[in-house]
Motif scaffolding. Structure first.
Motif, PDB file in Angstrom:
ATOM      1  N   LEU A 386       0.835  -1.208   0.000  1.00 45.40           N
ATOM      2  CA  LEU A 386       0.000   0.000   0.000  1.00 45.40           C
ATOM      3  C   LEU A 386       0.870   1.258   0.000  1.00 45.40           C
ATOM      4  CD1 LEU A 386      -2.752  -1.125   2.547  1.00 45.40           C
ATOM      5  CD2 LEU A 386      -3.000  -0.881   0.059  1.00 45.40           C
ATOM      6  N   PRO A 387       0.354   2.369  -0.539  1.00 45.01           N
ATOM      7  CA  PRO A 387       1.199   3.548  -0.728  1.00 45.01           C
ATOM      8  C   PRO A 387       1.708   4.203   0.549  1.00 45.01           C
ATOM      9  CG  PRO A 387      -1.078   3.989  -1.396  1.00 45.01           C
ATOM     10  CD  PRO A 387      -0.960   2.516  -1.192  1.00 45.01           C
ATOM     11  N   TRP A 388       1.074   3.963   1.705  1.00 41.90           N
ATOM     12  CA  TRP A 388       1.587   4.601   2.916  1.00 41.90           C
ATOM     13  C   TRP A 388       2.759   3.834   3.521  1.00 41.90           C
ATOM     14  CZ3 TRP A 388      -1.919   4.102   7.874  1.00 41.90           C
ATOM     15  CH2 TRP A 388      -2.279   2.778   8.073  1.00 41.90           C
ATOM     16  N   VAL A 389       3.046   2.647   3.018  1.00 44.72           N
ATOM     17  CA  VAL A 389       4.128   1.837   3.581  1.00 44.72           C
ATOM     18  C   VAL A 389       5.477   2.417   3.159  1.00 44.72           C
ATOM     19  CG1 VAL A 389       5.211  -0.438   3.634  1.00 44.72           C
ATOM     20  CG2 VAL A 389       2.712  -0.233   3.665  1.00 44.72           C
ATOM     21  N   GLY A 390       6.299   2.727   4.146  1.00 41.51           N
ATOM     22  CA  GLY A 390       7.618   3.285   3.894  1.00 41.51           C
ATOM     23  C   GLY A 390       7.632   4.783   3.665  1.00 41.51           C
ATOM     24  N   HIS A 391       6.452   5.409   3.643  1.00 45.88           N
ATOM     25  CA  HIS A 391       6.410   6.863   3.436  1.00 45.88           C
ATOM     26  C   HIS A 391       7.027   7.585   4.633  1.00 45.88           C
ATOM     27  CE1 HIS A 391       4.921  10.792   2.219  1.00 45.88           C
ATOM     28  NE2 HIS A 391       4.475  10.955   3.457  1.00 45.88           N
ATOM     29  N   ARG A 392       7.818   8.599   4.373  1.00 44.10           N
ATOM     30  CA  ARG A 392       8.391   9.416   5.451  1.00 44.10           C
ATOM     31  C   ARG A 392       8.077  10.883   5.172  1.00 44.10           C
ATOM     32  NH1 ARG A 392      12.021   6.277   8.609  1.00 44.10           N
ATOM     33  NH2 ARG A 392      11.891   8.012  10.071  1.00 44.10           N
ATOM     34  N   SER A 393       7.272  11.495   6.021  1.00 45.98           N
ATOM     35  CA  SER A 393       6.994  12.922   5.914  1.00 45.98           C
ATOM     36  C   SER A 393       8.226  13.715   6.355  1.00 45.98           C
ATOM     37  CB  SER A 393       5.809  13.316   6.811  1.00 45.98           C
ATOM     38  OG  SER A 393       4.676  12.568   6.480  1.00 45.98           O
ATOM     39  N   ARG A 394       8.434  14.855   5.732  1.00 45.07           N
ATOM     40  CA  ARG A 394       9.527  15.698   6.222  1.00 45.07           C
ATOM     41  C   ARG A 394       9.143  16.261   7.587  1.00 45.07           C
ATOM     42  NH1 ARG A 394       9.200  21.345   5.332  1.00 45.07           N
ATOM     43  NH2 ARG A 394       7.474  22.038   4.001  1.00 45.07           N
ATOM     44  N   ARG A 395      10.152  16.627   8.351  1.00 51.29           N
ATOM     45  CA  ARG A 395       9.905  17.110   9.702  1.00 51.29           C
ATOM     46  C   ARG A 395       9.249  18.482   9.676  1.00 51.29           C
ATOM     47  NH1 ARG A 395      12.817  14.588  13.927  1.00 51.29           N
ATOM     48  NH2 ARG A 395      14.064  12.843  13.195  1.00 51.29           N
ATOM     49  N   TRP A 396       8.503  18.762  10.737  1.00 53.97           N
ATOM     50  CA  TRP A 396       7.946  20.094  10.909  1.00 53.97           C
ATOM     51  C   TRP A 396       9.074  21.116  11.105  1.00 53.97           C
ATOM     52  CZ3 TRP A 396       3.036  21.867  10.445  1.00 53.97           C
ATOM     53  CH2 TRP A 396       2.010  20.910  10.377  1.00 53.97           C
ATOM     54  N   GLU A 397       8.768  22.367  10.780  1.00 52.48           N
ATOM     55  CA  GLU A 397       9.752  23.436  10.930  1.00 52.48           C
ATOM     56  C   GLU A 397      10.125  23.640  12.395  1.00 52.48           C
ATOM     57  OE1 GLU A 397       7.632  23.946   7.116  1.00 52.48           O
ATOM     58  OE2 GLU A 397       7.023  23.495   9.160  1.00 52.48           O
ATOM     59  N   PRO A 398      11.316  24.178  12.650  1.00 53.97           N
ATOM     60  CA  PRO A 398      11.671  24.545  14.030  1.00 53.97           C
ATOM     61  C   PRO A 398      10.759  25.669  14.527  1.00 53.97           C
ATOM     62  CG  PRO A 398      13.609  24.580  12.572  1.00 53.97           C
ATOM     63  CD  PRO A 398      12.397  24.470  11.698  1.00 53.97           C
ATOM     64  N   GLU A 399      10.703  25.824  15.854  1.00 53.79           N
ATOM     65  CA  GLU A 399       9.988  26.970  16.416  1.00 53.79           C
ATOM     66  C   GLU A 399      10.813  28.253  16.190  1.00 53.79           C
ATOM     67  OE1 GLU A 399       7.118  26.525  16.969  1.00 53.79           O
ATOM     68  OE2 GLU A 399       6.605  24.907  18.318  1.00 53.79           O
TER      69      GLU A 399
END
Length: 425
Positions: A386-399
């Motif tokens: 399935l397409p969500w397998v192995g997906h890595r979102s980029r990290r949120w921005e710093p504060e």
């Protein structure tokens, strides 16, 4: 609601017997960090597939303490990324498979609950998103499952209904009963659960907790909205709060007027998410977004309660159904949002994960747990493709960019909804 209970659902279970904390250092085949749906489903399916595995679940509070015991009780086939967008990135066949698998997960939750004797008030009546303004109607008319005003009102007799979008892929349930029942089912299969055991750090082969260190061939991170509290993971998922209220049980005359006869869950087409269900004891349990994101991804008990949000929910419920709702419970908690709003599941370098469900995790966590069980056992299945397998979102921005961006987005969403409600020219 009792001072020690974080939700109506958990309060309704009465006093909970806590499982013992980790007694010291130990080894296991699989160490799962988090005793919510993701961790428990992963443990359950792993133990079913291979009873020889030693599986340890480590939970900071008690099973179901987080979103699994506080959510709206929707086991839905909803996914925060539209099928059209998934198709552009992964192809139409894989995008369709993702949504079919989530719909099937709704049924799987009910099947396991029945098989394991988990009385979680499961009722698969589907879900209706009400269309209640001309602007919403323009957007909704072409959506799959669109129904006219009469049909929508027959399902959910709210005010000002111009139509609706109905899907059969949703069941209402009691989320805390499911979480606690699932924990017991996993234990019957040989899984060891340690509550009151907070994970401080995870790395390949190791979980360091406040009660000792667990060494395991595979470590699973299953913390969802609490991921940011884990060392090195502050920018992985943003903990955004969703708050809920529940009424006293409402009289038969109200339900004769409003319907929800099959306990259909309901929302409407506004952008700032609201969600509700008719509980098994005839309450309205109703929630929504709108609480602020807190600087530095902080998570504190006092953030669970925002009086102005509770009041806004009460007003919205009153406006929907033309009642002055008698509110018996108020609560809230964090959910996990990835930077691209794309949930994911995977296994890399001995560390597995599933999460980022953006508030639709009851059924998705079941699918994630089954998929993790496949990955950990080295099996190639339809789920692992399935397409969500192995997906890595980029990290949120710093504060402070993270705080500004999320809260400006919340405010802009509220303003767009206000614009939609403006009188027709």
């Amino acid at each position: 609601m009792s001072a020690t209970s974080p939700s109506f659902w958990l309060d309704s279970l009465g006093p909970l017997d806590r499982r013992p904390a980790l007694p010291g250092d130990r080894t296991a085949d699989v160490a799962i960090v988090g005793g919510g749906y993701t961790g428990l489903w992963t443990a359950y399916y792993l133990a079913k597939a291979d009873p020889t595995l030693s599986i340890v679940v480590l939970e900071a509070e008690y099973c179901g303490f987080g979103a699994s015991g506080r959510n709206g009780g929707w086991a839905s086939g909803l996914f925060p990324v539209a099928e059209e967008k998934l198709a552009r990135r992964y192809g139409g066949e894989r995008a369709a498979a993702m949504h079919i698998a989530l719909g099937d997960a709704v049924d799987e939750v009910g099947r396991v609950a029945a098989a394991e004797g988990i009385d979680c008030d499961y009722a698969k009546g589907g879900t209706i998103s009400l269309v209640r303004s001309p602007a919403q109607l323009r957007r909704a008319r072409s959506a799959p499952g669109f129904v006219g005003a009469d049909e929508a009102r027959a399902i959910c007799g709210a005010n000002d209904v111009l139509g609706g979008i109905y899907s059969e892929h949703c069941a209402a349930l009691h989320p805390a009963k499911l979480a606690r029942g699932l924990a017991s089912a996993a234990e019957r299969l040989g899984v060891t659960i340690h509550e009151g055991t907070r994970a401080l750090r995870i790395s390949r082969g190791t979980v360091v907790t406040d009660h000792g260190t667990v060494r395991a061939g595979t470590v699973v991170r299953a913390l969802e909205g609490y991921t940011a509290a884990l060392a090195g993971h502050r920018r992985r998922l943003a903990p955004v709060y969703s708050l809920m209220i529940a009424t006293e049980p409402l009289p038969a005359a109200f339900w004769e007027r409003v319907g929800l006869a099959r306990r259909e869950t309901f929302t409407d087409e506004r952008r700032m998410v609201i969600y509700g269900q008719r509980t098994a004891d005839d309450r309205l349990a109703f929630g929504g977004r709108g609480a602020p994101y807190h600087f530095g991804s902080k998570i504190r008990p006092e953030y669970d309660r925002v009086p102005q949000v509770f009041e806004a929910l009460r007003r919205t419920l009153g406006e929907l159904f033309d009642i002055d709702p008698p509110i018996a419970y108020r609560w809230g908690g964090p959910l996990g949002i990835p930077r691209d709003w794309m949930p994911s599941v995977g296994l890399r370098d001995g560390i597995g994960w599933s999460g980022g469900y953006v508030g639709d995790g009851v059924a998705a966590a079941n699918l994630g747990g089954r998929t993790l069980a496949d990955l950990i056992r080295g099996e190639s299945t339809e789920r692992t493709g399935l397409p969500w397998v192995g997906h890595r979102s980029r990290r949120w921005e710093p504060e402070p960019a993270r705080w500004l961006g999320i809260n400006v987005g919340l405010r802009a969403t509220a303003l767009l909804d206000a614009w939609d409600r403006r009188p027709a020219a």
